[in-house]
Design a protein around this motif. Structure first.
Motif, PDB file in Angstrom:
ATOM      1  N   ARG A   1       1.041  -1.429   0.248  1.00  0.00           N
ATOM      2  CA  ARG A   1      -0.128   0.269   0.439  1.00  0.00           C
ATOM      3  C   ARG A   1       0.999   1.535   0.071  1.00  0.00           C
ATOM      4  O   ARG A   1       1.874   1.082   0.886  1.00  0.00           O
ATOM      5  N   VAL A   2       0.429   1.482  -1.357  1.00  0.00           N
ATOM      6  CA  VAL A   2       1.968   3.078  -1.537  1.00  0.00           C
ATOM      7  C   VAL A   2       1.573   4.427  -1.328  1.00  0.00           C
ATOM      8  O   VAL A   2       0.225   4.672  -1.528  1.00  0.00           O
TER       9      VAL A   2
ATOM     10  N   ILE B   1      10.323   5.451   1.851  1.00  0.00           N
ATOM     11  CA  ILE B   1      11.301   5.481   1.015  1.00  0.00           C
ATOM     12  C   ILE B   1      11.818   6.608  -0.050  1.00  0.00           C
ATOM     13  O   ILE B   1      11.385   7.714  -0.483  1.00  0.00           O
ATOM     14  N   GLN B   2      13.485   6.442  -0.032  1.00  0.00           N
ATOM     15  CA  GLN B   2      13.758   7.951  -0.847  1.00  0.00           C
ATOM     16  C   GLN B   2      14.249   7.662  -2.122  1.00  0.00           C
ATOM     17  O   GLN B   2      14.768   6.959  -2.483  1.00  0.00           O
ATOM     18  N   VAL B   3      13.847   8.116  -3.322  1.00  0.00           N
ATOM     19  CA  VAL B   3      14.002   7.977  -4.237  1.00  0.00           C
ATOM     20  C   VAL B   3      14.977   9.346  -5.417  1.00  0.00           C
ATOM     21  O   VAL B   3      14.597  10.411  -5.316  1.00  0.00           O
TER      22      VAL B   3
ATOM     23  N   PHE C   1      10.596  10.048  12.932  1.00  0.00           N
ATOM     24  CA  PHE C   1      10.455  10.475  13.835  1.00  0.00           C
ATOM     25  C   PHE C   1       8.667  10.233  13.950  1.00  0.00           C
ATOM     26  O   PHE C   1       8.394  10.215  15.194  1.00  0.00           O
ATOM     27  N   SER C   2       8.290   9.913  13.214  1.00  0.00           N
ATOM     28  CA  SER C   2       6.257   9.796  13.224  1.00  0.00           C
ATOM     29  C   SER C   2       6.619   8.499  12.567  1.00  0.00           C
ATOM     30  O   SER C   2       5.741   8.237  13.152  1.00  0.00           O
ATOM     31  N   LEU C   3       7.562   7.723  12.247  1.00  0.00           N
ATOM     32  CA  LEU C   3       7.054   5.956  11.528  1.00  0.00           C
ATOM     33  C   LEU C   3       8.729   5.265  12.560  1.00  0.00           C
ATOM     34  O   LEU C   3       9.652   4.822  11.141  1.00  0.00           O
ATOM     35  N   PRO C   4       8.410   5.943  13.507  1.00  0.00           N
ATOM     36  CA  PRO C   4       9.745   4.402  14.041  1.00  0.00           C
ATOM     37  C   PRO C   4      10.539   3.531  13.688  1.00  0.00           C
ATOM     38  O   PRO C   4      11.644   2.841  13.176  1.00  0.00           O
TER      39      PRO C   4
ATOM     40  N   PHE D   1       8.518   7.565  -0.807  1.00  0.00           N
ATOM     41  CA  PHE D   1       7.437   6.159  -1.205  1.00  0.00           C
ATOM     42  C   PHE D   1       7.100   5.829   0.903  1.00  0.00           C
ATOM     43  O   PHE D   1       8.102   5.712   1.542  1.00  0.00           O
ATOM     44  N   VAL D   2       5.857   5.893   1.267  1.00  0.00           N
ATOM     45  CA  VAL D   2       6.071   4.916   2.753  1.00  0.00           C
ATOM     46  C   VAL D   2       4.992   4.085   1.975  1.00  0.00           C
ATOM     47  O   VAL D   2       3.809   3.633   1.320  1.00  0.00           O
TER      48      VAL D   2
END
Length: 132
Positions: A31-32, A57-59, A81-84, A45-46
């Motif tokens: 789920r993106v 993900i960073q591209v 910090f939000s998605l540890p 992307f999460v």
């Protein structure tokens, strides 16, 4: 074919790479979404997978420039910090390393290697078999 209709002289390799990663995330049944940090940095992307694991993900096609690398890593660090509990990944065309950025470990990986990651392919096959 897209290049045939583009007004740009050179193809935007970064944009094409992002599209390629997005398609692969969908193929992996993720789920993106994207994420904007409190400071306004955007994460490409999460990806939330069926097993509840998550990749941030960073591209970026080229991270050899220190300014570019720092910008991409700063967004990942702030997202942590939000998605540890996520894995933090910087996908690019050439470089591979593990980077400690503040309180987060960033796995910098070439796109070819991420796209052919055996663990992900095995997980994809297993989830496909469960659906059959």
């Amino acid at each position: 074919m897209a290049a045939s209709f583009s007004l740009a002289r050179e193809p935007d390799v970064g944009h094409l790479l992002e599209n390629c990663i997005f398609v692969e995330l969908c193929r992996r049944d993720a789920r993106v979404t994207y994420f904007t940090t409190q400071s306004g940095y955007e994460v490409d992307f999460v990806a939330e997978y069926p097993d509840k694991s998550m990749d941030i993900i960073q591209v970026s096609a080229d991270v050899s420039n220190r300014v570019t690398r720092n910008r991409e890593c700063r967004a990942l660090e702030e997202a942590s910090f939000s998605l540890p509990n996520a894995r933090f990944i910087l996908i690019n065309l050439r470089e591979e390393a593990e980077l400690d950025v503040g309180n987060v470990r960033v796995n910098m990986i070439p796109a070819w290697k991420w796209l052919t990651d055996r663990k992900s392919l095995i997980g994809l096959m297993a989830s496909t078999l469960r659906r059959v």
